[in-house]
Design an enzyme around this catalytic site. Sequence first.
Site, PDB file in Angstrom:
ATOM      1  CB  VAL A 145      26.087  34.234  76.579  1.00 46.38           C
ATOM      2  CG1 VAL A 145      26.223  33.454  77.876  1.00 46.38           C
ATOM      3  CG2 VAL A 145      24.640  34.256  76.136  1.00 46.38           C
ATOM      4  CG  ASP A 201      14.675  28.521  68.745  1.00 45.36           C
ATOM      5  OD1 ASP A 201      15.570  29.360  68.983  1.00 45.36           O
ATOM      6  OD2 ASP A 201      14.592  27.911  67.660  1.00 45.36           O
TER       7      ASP A 201
END
Length: 872
Positions: A19, A133
Amino acid sequence: MLPQYEISEIIGRGGMGAVYKGRQVKLNRTVAIKLLPETFTQGPDELNFTKRFEQEAQAMANLDHPAIISVYDFGETASGQLYFVMEFVDGMDVFQYLQHHGGKLPQESALTITAHVLDALDYAHSHGIAHRDIKPANILLNHEGRVKIADFGLAKKFGDAATLSTPALTLANVAVGTPDFVAPEALDSDQVPDHRADLYAVGVMLYQMLTGKLPRGNYLGPSELDAAIDERLDEIVGKAMATNPDHRYQSAAAVRADLDLVSSQPLARVEAGERSGAVAAAVPVTTSVRGAKTKAPVGWVYGGAGLAAALVIGAAVLVKRGVKDEDLKEPAPVLGDSKGGIGFQPMRSTEKTNEKEETGVVRKSSVAPAESIGWKPMPQEKAVAAAEEKPEPVSTPVAPKPVASTAAPSPVLKSEPPAPSAPTEASTTKSEEPSTRNQQLLAIPGLQIRLDGYVAARRTQLTELATKYGRGLESRLGQAADAGDLKTATAFSDERARVESLVKTLATPPLDPIAAVAAPIALPDLATGSPETLVTLRQTWTAESTKIRSNLDVALQQSLQALEVELTKARDLEKAKTVLAWRESLAKPTPAAAEKPVAGLSEAGPATPATPMPAAKGDLPRATKDAPFENSLGMKFVPVPGTDALFCIHEVRWKDYEEYAKKAKESVEGSWKIQTNDGFEIKTDEKDHPVTRVNWDDAQKFCAWLSEKEGKTYRLPTDREWSLAVGIGREEDWKDDTTPETVFKVPDEFPWGDEWPPPKGAGNYSDASRQAKAPRDDAKYVEGGYDDGFPTTAPVMSFEANKLGLYDLGGNVWEWCEDWYSVEQKERVLRGGSWFYYVRGFLLSSFRIRTTPDFRNDFYGFRVVVAVSSGG
């Protein structure tokens, strides 16, 4: 590859890509860009990375909620790499926030964060999407305290939303997610997890935020670990984490409703039977942006001590909002806002009921003041001016100004004498510009922002600690003054003046961050004959400030190492070498720092925790296997060839640690007292069992205490010494740059030999006795029906010693070692297996587990060594 964006830096890497922080040029908008590695799109894609990546982007794009990261674009580069562009959150995740606040949060803060997460999950679940998650690292907080759920890489449709066209992206018999947060049904191949698996993870996360621990094994309820926690949360957490999903909460909204009861109705009122009518949500419900009726209350103040997402170590930034003077006079402690923030309202008198909200319900707030989060409102006299200030630039964080004391003045010593000497932060408050050498360092791209972040984070955390210390001093000063004890009152008054001076020093940002990084932040030594209560308080300050400095120094090392890698990849080798040289110079403790005892009274320690040094050090008598050295606690020590230390023949016993806890000058965390594991209480020879639930920091403090008591240097063994003790050290090829992570792992040696399953009497592991006397649904046991006779820990030396005369190097408890596991310096090493473990690979002599030094567990313990002085 993406000409429409300007890429400024990498934010992080993970299993599903990297990212980057960037700017969308045409819209002048800061964004985060997630890029799938090209290796995943070339050749066979058996794990469906491409589909997962696309599914993550679609899931986030289709969920329009203020507490879920927004997705702006999805596409493919000319070279075939997939990417998507999303909202950039400038702040930190909850995992970092927990670390920033000592591992756990005040109840009100934990409930606020959880409430917003539940709102977002309720919305996602209503659209047929389960996150799968949920964990602190995937919950982001921006500088205004707003909550955002990120990382839908494992998201999956369920129920009516799951159609035949939905790709099955999970392999058979493979559980996804982070182990401690994975619901039990995800581990069962016969069950198909649905949205209730997210609620299980929320329960785990809430437990961790409240207690600082993970709920493993036969865990205690939050209120059993901390009496300040509302006991009703025990039932909520337990229900959220029910093993059977049918016995769990069936919706996020149901969990949210029960949490609101806790927040809105203090337990004392409930027990007294007081009627409160309808209960309004303590945290306003966050809804979709579209059509939402969100109106920010007038006069809200947000304070944030956070990590800038662009920094590896994080910068503490105070985000200010203007308020009216009159608002600041009346506190009403209500956390949360209609925008999803963890802000706090200007407080009103707790004797008054709050104004009617949109629901029309009048209620009293039960949430604690904002200070319980560790955030401080601006001093009243600065509030109006702050409303007109321009926002602080993120790259130059500013330490928050200390809060004006609200404590009543002491009735004695109204005119207090000045402190004997003022605390200093050397070289950090001088007006001159950085030296030429330091200017050259600061010219290296990316270095200035890292150092600014480090200095700001250190100043913020130390200011918060100093403020707490000051309140403790104020209380003791008042007690002494009320008793007419002039000498004691004067001592506390002088110390308070020193602390106030330090706070003022911390409020001034340095012009030269290079000098500031190396500068100690110290309080002058206490005068000889200071009251014992003051000495004890100062020792607590020293230990906590040392911990802050050490943790941030480790993080700075990681950040500088990342910069070094970036410069190397950019072929700027000279600058990379300059960063490396400076980084290595910071990692070396100065001789003066090395001479300071751990419990010293004057300043924070070196960059990394140093081996505790005793006040005096004498030669040891010669020790052999048959004639060991014995200390005053009855601990026996023998030599290990190839080392400069004598090893304790057994793990530190419960009774050894009990003696330390009785005699220590500062309070000792009490988890070590617990001797009930998996529901089995140890009642036979309990004081001879190894002490458990101690972390690396606890072990260091024990060593420091024993060193001072005995006049010798006690410490933890190094990883290499431990290998020599267990018998595999000669097979490991250690070089100057070898770490426990990179060292050769001997593949076929156990502490008892090379036989598998282990022979009778090999050691204390997860066995048939544990299965019979301390069973649990998820436990497994050493194959072959191995039975060592103990359901949990065993008294030390219950099994045969090795050829050096050392016991329990296999089994009983994992033993802390001195070393960092890797060059990243984030986790410490443990060796030796434990009563909880059964897998062949984990029981090898060469196997290491690693975890952060602040982590405790019911199968973690330690053994110590005593350093042999020259000629000893």
